[in-house]
Design a protein around this motif. Structure first.
Motif, mmCIF file in Angstrom:
data_model
loop_
_atom_site.group_PDB
_atom_site.id
_atom_site.type_symbol
_atom_site.label_atom_id
_atom_site.label_comp_id
_atom_site.label_asym_id
_atom_site.label_seq_id
_atom_site.Cartn_x
_atom_site.Cartn_y
_atom_site.Cartn_z
ATOM 1 N N LEU A 121 -17.240 2.779 5.324
ATOM 2 C CA LEU A 121 -16.541 1.491 5.185
ATOM 3 C C LEU A 121 -16.339 1.137 3.715
ATOM 4 O O LEU A 121 -15.282 0.629 3.330
ATOM 5 C CB LEU A 121 -17.352 0.402 5.891
ATOM 6 N N THR A 122 -17.330 1.424 2.891
ATOM 7 C CA THR A 122 -17.218 1.150 1.457
ATOM 8 C C THR A 122 -16.054 1.907 0.841
ATOM 9 O O THR A 122 -15.270 1.355 0.057
ATOM 10 C CB THR A 122 -18.531 1.552 0.742
ATOM 11 N N LEU A 123 -15.913 3.180 1.195
ATOM 12 C CA LEU A 123 -14.826 3.993 0.647
ATOM 13 C C LEU A 123 -13.464 3.485 1.095
ATOM 14 O O LEU A 123 -12.518 3.428 0.295
ATOM 15 C CB LEU A 123 -15.010 5.454 1.062
ATOM 16 N N VAL A 124 -13.351 3.109 2.351
ATOM 17 C CA VAL A 124 -12.061 2.636 2.871
ATOM 18 C C VAL A 124 -11.648 1.335 2.196
ATOM 19 O O VAL A 124 -10.504 1.182 1.737
ATOM 20 C CB VAL A 124 -12.148 2.444 4.402
ATOM 21 N N VAL A 125 -12.570 0.372 2.111
ATOM 22 C CA VAL A 125 -12.263 -0.920 1.484
ATOM 23 C C VAL A 125 -11.903 -0.733 0.008
ATOM 24 O O VAL A 125 -10.930 -1.317 -0.490
ATOM 25 C CB VAL A 125 -13.452 -1.891 1.630
ATOM 26 N N ALA A 126 -12.659 0.121 -0.682
ATOM 27 C CA ALA A 126 -12.387 0.363 -2.105
ATOM 28 C C ALA A 126 -11.026 1.003 -2.299
ATOM 29 O O ALA A 126 -10.281 0.645 -3.227
ATOM 30 C CB ALA A 126 -13.474 1.250 -2.701
ATOM 31 N N ALA A 127 -10.660 1.943 -1.444
ATOM 32 C CA ALA A 127 -9.354 2.600 -1.556
ATOM 33 C C ALA A 127 -8.220 1.607 -1.342
ATOM 34 O O ALA A 127 -7.202 1.632 -2.057
ATOM 35 C CB ALA A 127 -9.264 3.742 -0.540
ATOM 36 N N LEU A 128 -8.388 0.702 -0.381
ATOM 37 C CA LEU A 128 -7.356 -0.301 -0.114
ATOM 38 C C LEU A 128 -7.198 -1.262 -1.292
ATOM 39 O O LEU A 128 -6.073 -1.572 -1.721
ATOM 40 C CB LEU A 128 -7.695 -1.075 1.156
ATOM 41 N N ILE A 129 -8.321 -1.735 -1.835
ATOM 42 C CA ILE A 129 -8.268 -2.668 -2.968
ATOM 43 C C ILE A 129 -7.633 -2.004 -4.180
ATOM 44 O O ILE A 129 -6.776 -2.587 -4.856
ATOM 45 C CB ILE A 129 -9.681 -3.181 -3.307
ATOM 46 N N LEU A 130 -8.028 -0.760 -4.453
ATOM 47 C CA LEU A 130 -7.465 -0.047 -5.604
ATOM 48 C C LEU A 130 -5.973 0.172 -5.439
ATOM 49 O O LEU A 130 -5.204 0.023 -6.401
ATOM 50 C CB LEU A 130 -8.189 1.297 -5.776
ATOM 51 N N ALA A 131 -5.547 0.516 -4.220
ATOM 52 C CA ALA A 131 -4.117 0.729 -3.972
ATOM 53 C C ALA A 131 -3.320 -0.553 -4.197
ATOM 54 O O ALA A 131 -2.240 -0.538 -4.800
ATOM 55 C CB ALA A 131 -3.906 1.249 -2.552
ATOM 56 N N VAL A 132 -3.858 -1.677 -3.726
ATOM 57 C CA VAL A 132 -3.173 -2.963 -3.904
ATOM 58 C C VAL A 132 -3.095 -3.336 -5.385
ATOM 59 O O VAL A 132 -2.028 -3.754 -5.877
ATOM 60 C CB VAL A 132 -3.907 -4.075 -3.112
ATOM 61 N N MET A 133 -4.177 -3.167 -6.117
ATOM 62 C CA MET A 133 -4.191 -3.538 -7.532
ATOM 63 C C MET A 133 -3.255 -2.669 -8.355
ATOM 64 O O MET A 133 -2.539 -3.154 -9.240
ATOM 65 C CB MET A 133 -5.613 -3.446 -8.085
ATOM 66 N N ILE A 134 -3.236 -1.365 -8.074
ATOM 67 C CA ILE A 134 -2.324 -0.472 -8.796
ATOM 68 C C ILE A 134 -0.882 -0.817 -8.483
ATOM 69 O O ILE A 134 -0.006 -0.815 -9.371
ATOM 70 C CB ILE A 134 -2.632 0.998 -8.444
ATOM 71 N N ASN A 135 -0.614 -1.160 -7.230
ATOM 72 C CA ASN A 135 0.747 -1.558 -6.852
ATOM 73 C C ASN A 135 1.173 -2.826 -7.588
ATOM 74 O O ASN A 135 2.308 -2.914 -8.084
ATOM 75 C CB ASN A 135 0.811 -1.773 -5.344
ATOM 76 N N LEU A 136 0.262 -3.798 -7.687
ATOM 77 C CA LEU A 136 0.579 -5.026 -8.412
ATOM 78 C C LEU A 136 0.833 -4.750 -9.891
ATOM 79 O O LEU A 136 1.736 -5.343 -10.499
ATOM 80 C CB LEU A 136 -0.577 -6.023 -8.264
ATOM 81 N N MET A 137 0.062 -3.825 -10.451
ATOM 82 C CA MET A 137 0.254 -3.483 -11.855
ATOM 83 C C MET A 137 1.620 -2.860 -12.084
ATOM 84 O O MET A 137 2.338 -3.221 -13.024
ATOM 85 C CB MET A 137 -0.835 -2.513 -12.314
ATOM 86 N N PHE A 138 2.014 -1.934 -11.212
ATOM 87 C CA PHE A 138 3.319 -1.299 -11.361
ATOM 88 C C PHE A 138 4.454 -2.301 -11.150
ATOM 89 O O PHE A 138 5.503 -2.209 -11.804
ATOM 90 C CB PHE A 138 3.460 -0.133 -10.386
ATOM 91 N N VAL A 139 4.248 -3.262 -10.250
ATOM 92 C CA VAL A 139 5.271 -4.297 -10.047
ATOM 93 C C VAL A 139 5.440 -5.130 -11.308
ATOM 94 O O VAL A 139 6.574 -5.431 -11.723
ATOM 95 C CB VAL A 139 4.882 -5.194 -8.845
#
Length: 346
Positions: A121-139
């Motif tokens: 669960l830790t890995l899944v949540v961390a992957a989702l948060i990182l994906a969202v943050m990187i997407n926001l940065m690129f936006v």
């Protein structure tokens, strides 16, 4: 028939368990990733609690000490998490150092990883948060690039001078502004609204300031620094970015004092800031270094007051604080791991 049915159910359970669990090197890798993420979260919380307490003391550091401290604060979750992975990494040797490390921290069944455990669960949540943050940065980067493209497209841009193989460009805008933009090839831009209102000596101060940003590649390093601050809470992220921006501006001001008097540099800062009050600021973001946009009062105070020197004892204490934070994180990761496994399935 009943015996065959029970055997089938047993085989089905074995297959299901097999696909929910990994063993060997893959399991070790995923468990170490879980260690890194847990350590990252603990350090982020710890640094977030410390920064509001020390933010007012950072300006008393010299330029080099302050830059190192700010970089350590921004990257602390990353490098401390890596140190935790090294400490928890399983080893075959039994020398004194490894024995000591195993007493400080160890991970039960590190060669077994269950996807249905809290590790998964830790890995899944961390992957989702990182994906969202990187997407926001690129936006944000994309929006900034579009804004700058439109600015240059609809403005008359002309080279006006060349200083040390660096071309200075003018933009036909009434807003008095000077800024440096560009990650790999930074360029200096001055608006016609600024060029028409200042004396040659003041313009040279501004140009030398912006060229200092170019030589230091400040837009690039500000962007990298902003990336490392990305996963901090917004108020903490703002504090770190403001301090780093202030540092880059004060360093550029210091370079200019090698060509002009401190009072003249301070007066130019105040003069341009007054002219900009009646205009909205454009070209926001970490990709841009402005001449008179960031924390003018602190910059003027730095120019008018002697350079404050921090004692070596304070620097040693700062280093010990980071080492203590790393040790505290290791103990917290180990304690949290054992606490969770006491009440939940591994």
């Amino acid at each position: 028939m009943k015996r065959w049915k029970n055997l089938s159910n047993s085989n089905a359970s074995y297959v299901a368990g097999k696909y929910k669990m990994l063993e060997g090197n893959e399991a070790i890798f995923l468990n170490l990733m879980s260690v890194a993420i847990t350590a990252f979260v603990i350090v982020t919380i710890l640094i977030s609690a410390i920064i509001p307490l020390i933010k007012n003391n950072l300006n008393s550091f010299g330029f080099i000490a302050r830059k190192r401290t700010l970089w350590l604060l921004a990257t602390a979750p990353w490098w401390i998490a890596l140190c935790c992975v090294v400490i928890f990494f399983p080893r075959q040797d039994t020398n004194n150092l490894i024995a000591l490390m195993e007493k400080i921290a160890h991970w039960h069944h590190i060669d077994v990883f269950k996807f249905t455990s809290w590790h998964g669960l830790t890995l899944v949540v961390a992957a989702l948060i990182l994906a969202v943050m990187i997407n926001l940065m690129f936006v944000q980067v994309r929006r900034h690039s579009i804004a700058m493209h439109n600015l240059f497209k609809f403005s008359d841009m002309q080279p006006i001078s060349c200083d040390n193989n660096q071309t200075i460009y003018s933009i036909a805008l009434s807003i008095p502004a000077a800024f440096t933009i560009g990650l790999l090839k930074p360029r200096v831009y001055l608006t016609t609204g600024l060029l028409q209102q200042l004396e040659p000596s003041a313009l040279d101060i501004i140009i030398q300031h912006e060229l200092a940003h170019v030589r230091a590649r400040d837009p690039l390093f500000k962007s990298i620094y902003s990336f490392f601050c990305l996963l901090y809470p917004k108020p903490i992220r703002r504090i770190l970015q403001q301090h780093f921006t202030l540092l880059t501006e004060q360093q550029a001001d210091s370079v200019v004092t090698g060509y002009h008097d401190n009072l003249d540099v301070a007066q130019t800062l105040i003069s341009v800031a007054k002219k900009q009050r009646q205009f909205p600021q454009s070209c926001e973001g970490s990709l841009v270094s402005h001449f008179s946009h960031d924390q003018i009062t602190l910059r003027v105070q730095k120019l008018l007051s002697p350079q404050s020197q921090i004692s070596e004892l304070t620097l040693v204490f700062t280093g010990l604080c980071f080492l203590t934070a790393m040790l505290f994180t290791v103990l917290m990761v180990d304690g949290l791991h054992h606490l969770i496994e006491t009440y939940f399935i591994h």
